[in-house]
Design a protein around this motif. Structure first.
Motif, PDB file in Angstrom:
ATOM      1  N   ILE A 159       0.854  -1.196   0.000  1.00  0.00           N
ATOM      2  CA  ILE A 159       0.000   0.000   0.000  1.00  0.00           C
ATOM      3  C   ILE A 159       0.885   1.239   0.000  1.00  0.00           C
ATOM      4  N   LYS A 160       0.903   1.925  -1.104  1.00  0.00           N
ATOM      5  CA  LYS A 160       1.663   3.180  -1.217  1.00  0.00           C
ATOM      6  C   LYS A 160       0.805   4.321  -0.649  1.00  0.00           C
ATOM      7  N   PRO A 161       1.416   5.503  -0.397  1.00  0.00           N
ATOM      8  CA  PRO A 161       0.605   6.623   0.087  1.00  0.00           C
ATOM      9  C   PRO A 161      -0.570   6.896  -0.854  1.00  0.00           C
ATOM     10  N   ARG A 162      -1.704   7.131  -0.256  1.00  0.00           N
ATOM     11  CA  ARG A 162      -2.967   7.402  -0.977  1.00  0.00           C
ATOM     12  C   ARG A 162      -3.512   6.180  -1.716  1.00  0.00           C
ATOM     13  N   GLU A 163      -2.982   5.005  -1.429  1.00  0.00           N
ATOM     14  CA  GLU A 163      -3.528   3.789  -2.019  1.00  0.00           C
ATOM     15  C   GLU A 163      -4.321   2.996  -0.972  1.00  0.00           C
ATOM     16  N   ARG A 164      -5.108   2.094  -1.489  1.00  0.00           N
ATOM     17  CA  ARG A 164      -5.944   1.287  -0.599  1.00  0.00           C
ATOM     18  C   ARG A 164      -5.777  -0.194  -0.936  1.00  0.00           C
ATOM     19  N   LEU A 165      -6.214  -1.025  -0.011  1.00  0.00           N
ATOM     20  CA  LEU A 165      -6.204  -2.475  -0.245  1.00  0.00           C
ATOM     21  C   LEU A 165      -7.414  -3.057   0.472  1.00  0.00           C
ATOM     22  N   ALA A 166      -8.203  -3.825  -0.239  1.00  0.00           N
ATOM     23  CA  ALA A 166      -9.322  -4.552   0.388  1.00  0.00           C
ATOM     24  C   ALA A 166      -8.878  -5.997   0.549  1.00  0.00           C
ATOM     25  N   ARG A 167      -8.879  -6.473   1.782  1.00  0.00           N
ATOM     26  CA  ARG A 167      -8.441  -7.856   2.007  1.00  0.00           C
ATOM     27  C   ARG A 167      -9.268  -8.440   3.147  1.00  0.00           C
ATOM     28  N   ARG A 168      -9.634  -9.677   2.987  1.00  0.00           N
ATOM     29  CA  ARG A 168     -10.429 -10.374   3.995  1.00  0.00           C
ATOM     30  C   ARG A 168      -9.464 -11.064   4.951  1.00  0.00           C
ATOM     31  N   ILE A 169      -9.621 -10.834   6.233  1.00  0.00           N
ATOM     32  CA  ILE A 169      -8.778 -11.440   7.276  1.00  0.00           C
ATOM     33  C   ILE A 169      -9.705 -12.185   8.226  1.00  0.00           C
ATOM     34  N   ILE A 170      -9.384 -13.436   8.533  1.00  0.00           N
ATOM     35  CA  ILE A 170     -10.276 -14.317   9.306  1.00  0.00           C
ATOM     36  C   ILE A 170     -11.745 -14.044   8.964  1.00  0.00           C
ATOM     37  N   ASP A 171     -11.993 -14.031   7.687  1.00  0.00           N
ATOM     38  CA  ASP A 171     -13.348 -13.921   7.137  1.00  0.00           C
ATOM     39  C   ASP A 171     -14.039 -12.584   7.391  1.00  0.00           C
ATOM     40  N   GLN A 172     -13.284 -11.582   7.784  1.00  0.00           N
ATOM     41  CA  GLN A 172     -13.840 -10.236   7.924  1.00  0.00           C
ATOM     42  C   GLN A 172     -13.299  -9.359   6.798  1.00  0.00           C
ATOM     43  N   PRO A 173     -14.189  -8.631   6.111  1.00  0.00           N
ATOM     44  CA  PRO A 173     -13.682  -7.743   5.051  1.00  0.00           C
ATOM     45  C   PRO A 173     -13.061  -6.485   5.662  1.00  0.00           C
ATOM     46  N   ILE A 174     -11.846  -6.189   5.271  1.00  0.00           N
ATOM     47  CA  ILE A 174     -11.141  -5.036   5.841  1.00  0.00           C
ATOM     48  C   ILE A 174     -10.685  -4.119   4.711  1.00  0.00           C
ATOM     49  N   LEU A 175     -10.815  -2.824   4.980  1.00  0.00           N
ATOM     50  CA  LEU A 175     -10.243  -1.823   4.083  1.00  0.00           C
ATOM     51  C   LEU A 175      -9.018  -1.224   4.752  1.00  0.00           C
ATOM     52  N   PHE A 176      -7.886  -1.292   4.072  1.00  0.00           N
ATOM     53  CA  PHE A 176      -6.642  -0.664   4.525  1.00  0.00           C
ATOM     54  C   PHE A 176      -6.352   0.499   3.595  1.00  0.00           C
ATOM     55  N   TRP A 177      -5.887   1.620   4.146  1.00  0.00           N
ATOM     56  CA  TRP A 177      -5.357   2.652   3.257  1.00  0.00           C
ATOM     57  C   TRP A 177      -4.271   3.434   3.971  1.00  0.00           C
ATOM     58  N   ARG A 178      -3.410   4.015   3.165  1.00  0.00           N
ATOM     59  CA  ARG A 178      -2.302   4.794   3.691  1.00  0.00           C
ATOM     60  C   ARG A 178      -2.592   6.261   3.412  1.00  0.00           C
ATOM     61  N   ASP A 179      -2.487   7.099   4.409  1.00  0.00           N
ATOM     62  CA  ASP A 179      -2.782   8.514   4.190  1.00  0.00           C
ATOM     63  C   ASP A 179      -1.549   9.217   3.600  1.00  0.00           C
ATOM     64  N   ASP A 180      -1.692  10.525   3.352  1.00  0.00           N
ATOM     65  CA  ASP A 180      -0.610  11.277   2.722  1.00  0.00           C
ATOM     66  C   ASP A 180       0.648  11.225   3.574  1.00  0.00           C
ATOM     67  N   ALA A 181       0.471  11.189   4.880  1.00  0.00           N
ATOM     68  CA  ALA A 181       1.617  11.189   5.786  1.00  0.00           C
ATOM     69  C   ALA A 181       2.209   9.791   5.936  1.00  0.00           C
ATOM     70  N   GLY A 182       1.595   8.820   5.323  1.00  0.00           N
ATOM     71  CA  GLY A 182       2.200   7.494   5.340  1.00  0.00           C
ATOM     72  C   GLY A 182       1.608   6.536   6.346  1.00  0.00           C
ATOM     73  N   ARG A 183       0.643   7.020   7.147  1.00  0.00           N
ATOM     74  CA  ARG A 183       0.090   6.121   8.158  1.00  0.00           C
ATOM     75  C   ARG A 183      -1.034   5.269   7.576  1.00  0.00           C
ATOM     76  N   VAL A 184      -1.081   4.010   7.991  1.00  0.00           N
ATOM     77  CA  VAL A 184      -2.091   3.107   7.463  1.00  0.00           C
ATOM     78  C   VAL A 184      -3.256   2.965   8.439  1.00  0.00           C
ATOM     79  N   ARG A 185      -4.444   2.996   7.886  1.00  0.00           N
ATOM     80  CA  ARG A 185      -5.677   2.790   8.674  1.00  0.00           C
ATOM     81  C   ARG A 185      -6.307   1.468   8.262  1.00  0.00           C
TER      82      ARG A 185
END
Lengths: 349, 349, 349
Positions: free
Chosen positions: A17-43
């Motif tokens: 996940i690069k800055p301003r990019e997102r990733l949708a990935r299922r973890i233990i059967d839960q759908p999760i959205l990950f994204w990295r903000d401009d400052a580089g932190r991932v949510r």
């Protein structure tokens, strides 16, 4: 299917996940959205709008906020609370579950359980990845259609290297090695000691005499759920030379009951500046895991179907000792967690 | 789903497996590994390592022995016993089920039931295939997504040729034919006699006068499970000439409850040295079965779903007489076999 | 899954079936064969031969008769009765269910319930499609993997245009509009009034001053099951000019519980002779519905799985008022129909 939730899962390589990019990935059967903000932190937020269940990953991301692409509700990446509802008040129910997330050892670690219990000191130590020189580090991600436990079993019994990875690890030394298995709390430590053996094929070209007798020690440290450190050291017998060493991670993060995110990496103490060799190792790992392990384990999964391997009457051997103990620890932890949920501390009958 | 196990199944054409080659094929929902050794003999073992259920077909074959590709256990092709365990003793549980296998009439016949009951004299007589001249023999394999009984029904009611195979068999003579159905023990004999008809389209060019009136007799001999011999003879009316004849096999070996291995072949008594005509017949059979029967029967299967055709309230006609009786025989045999398993001879209440 | 059967379903655009052509399409989980005879009339029969359940769509069509491609039974397109059985008598059971069918407003309407109740006066009025000039009419068909109700919800809450269709409908005017919802018997009337807004993007180029303030009224008339008329009018504020208008149909005909035939069309009162603009509109609708709505709604469906959206604890907002009411009417009608089937009028306990 019950999962272990109070543990850190490696969800992705940090650079997926690069800055301003997102990733949708299922973890233990839960759908999760990950994204990295401009400052580089991932949510990490549950990838599901509370309004009508659309995936937030189809929306728009602005800094710390994600806007649902369907009706425009906006959610805060830290708290998961709705910060803008174009259609009415900021109802309390308009909240998305946020997940604790830590970036460490080049990986993104997510805590899937009770947030108050998330303690980043429990993240397995894979600091070798941080110290690895640029040209002595390879890594990969491989989606695999198999129960995460079959993939863990594979690493906890390295004797398979003699048969499945003949060209690189074969020769019989893993099969002939002395194996020690030790439980350390909820972790498992497995150690293979092979003495007076010719080096494994992949290491023979690195020795002055490829046919020299060597001693090799390999150890795997298994952490629930599915994080494994693997270190290997080889020295030519009766020489003072430092020898060859590699450090590896094999991480099996469940996607669903029958599919797994396999994250792996490798570092080494030789040819550390050799970019071409490093590229060959990267390719070689993809071939070994993708072309040898994956077909075998996915075929195993197909035979097992929805069942648990241990319910299919396998004839277990001594080489299954470590994997069987790891499965037992895992089961104990899952059951303890469920018991705690059903009978919380302080509850009275 | 219950299957008939005490019978010979045609698993493959013999030449589907060359020396030192293997074939993994599921028969009545059991995974089987077939291989031919250097001397040409074919073995059949359950395709599942007893250690951790990996398919043995992913392993290495050496003569009469197969080595599991995952952890190196080796099994004898005749007995299924483990003959080498690199990780410990030769436990009795480390055994793979061997299946009796006979190569005959260019086919590989496997016995899926009680080995002591396997008697190769019960293999249906398809010796016409052995006698067929090189350029008067065509054969094929066709995987079909349908219950084997739908495919057997198709051959047991040849009137479909008038509508589904118009260009080759059409014209109405099968519909107008007199049909006799006779049970001979567990076998079924069906006979179509069409008199004073123009020849079927595929045979018209073979006659001095394509429009001449002819008599044609076709018979199907059905053996459970799903082996059918089909012979057809045509003579121009009131001539002493020998006439045209073909001999065919239509074999429906169940893969799963809703998929079937369709093995077929054809021989004939005319143009027996005509290689080009033989190639045309081979192509024509693939078109007729793959392009006409298969889409129709797979569509029928799709409408029926998981149900049994006879539970879907079909309006049966006289043309369904043979197929209905075959289904009844099959059901009786399956039930008898199950009863014998549940109440073995000599057991007392 | 229970469906509304006593209603007209739009099964296809009339020109999807040319003379002597056929179409096999599943409507409320029933397989239907449609064909147009030489004279142009369309028939609809259950697409399943009563003999052995083969789809009649694989057969041969001759005028008003369809012949099963498997064994040659022929059925009348009006009554569904068997008119020719080459294998025996015309048994009463050899009948296929015929469905009332009406061609109107460029669509083929099928009645899936009790034939005696079929009254073509109940077909929703989409006569704007009949009146549309050649170059002011666009239409399309889109197969969608989603519950028909999710697709109806989408049209019944046009605020999604501001977020999902930003480039064409965005700007916030639907979100800021005053919305009225009114039940008229079993129909629902929804009206969005947006005053003093800049025109939606797709209409800005049509105005003398694209930035002029405008008033726009949009209304949706929803008929069970899933037929919606959508009309929209825009006028520049304080001008006597007639303004821009479009008339649309959005029709959601269930294929199965989780897939829908989406039929849509559009007409307009401007650039009515502009063929190039019309082509652009046709392409634009396919992009908006196929590239924007479809991925979002199919992703929503994937999250919901087999469940009903309302059982997944969505947090409903004011914008869900119309769709929730439509779902309630639909449910009431389905339940009433089922009650009538279980307790027919005149039955006594």
């Amino acid at each position: 299917m019950h999962w272990l939730t109070n543990c850190w899962y490696a969800a992705a390589w940090a650079d997926e996940i690069k800055p301003r990019e997102r990733l949708a990935r299922r973890i233990i059967d839960q759908p999760i959205l990950f994204w990295r903000d401009d400052a580089g932190r991932v949510r990490a937020l549950a990838n599901r709008c509370p309004h009508r269940l659309a995936p937030l990953s189809l929306g728009r991301i602005e800094g710390n906020v994600v806007q649902c692409g369907y009706h425009g509700l906006r959610f805060d990446g830290d708290t998961g609370r709705c910060v803008q509802n174009p259609h009415g008040p900021l109802l309390g129910a308009l909240a998305v579950r946020p997940y604790p997330l830590v970036e460490r050892h080049r990986l993104l670690w997510i805590w899937m359980g009770e947030p108050d219990l998330a303690d980043d000191r429990e993240i397995p130590d894979l600091s070798f990845a941080d110290r690895a020189p640029e040209h002595a580090f390879s890594k990969g991600y491989m989606h695999t259609v198999a129960d995460h436990r079959l993939l863990e079993d594979n690493i906890l019994d390295l004797s398979h290297g003699d048969y499945l990875h003949v060209a690189t690890l074969g020769g019989g030394s893993f099969t002939r090695a002395t194996v020690q298995v030790e439980e350390c709390g909820d972790k498992l430590h497995v150690r293979w000691v092979a003495q007076g053996e010719k080096a494994i094929p992949i290491w023979q070209p690195e020795l002055p005499d490829p046919d020299a007798l060597t001693d090799m020690t390999t150890e795997v440290l298994w952490y629930p759920s599915g994080v494994m450190f693997l270190g290997s050291e080889l020295a030519v017998k009766d020489t003072p030379d430092a020898g060859l060493a590699t450090w590896n991670a094999h991480i099996m993060t469940p996607e669903t009951a029958v599919s797994t995110h396999y994250l792996y990496c490798n570092s080494r103490n030789y040819r550390v500046d050799d970019a071409a060799y490093n590229a060959a190792i990267t390719a070689g790992l993809a071939i070994a895991f993708g072309g040898e392990d994956k077909p075998m384990i996915e075929a195993q999964q197909e035979q097992i179907g929805e069942a648990d391997l241990l319910d299919c009457a396998p004839t277990l051997l001594s080489i299954d000792n470590a994997s069987t103990r790891a499965r037992r620890i895992y089961r104990r932890l899952v059951e303890a967690e469920r018991a705690a949920i059903e009978n919380p501390v302080g509850a009275t009958a």
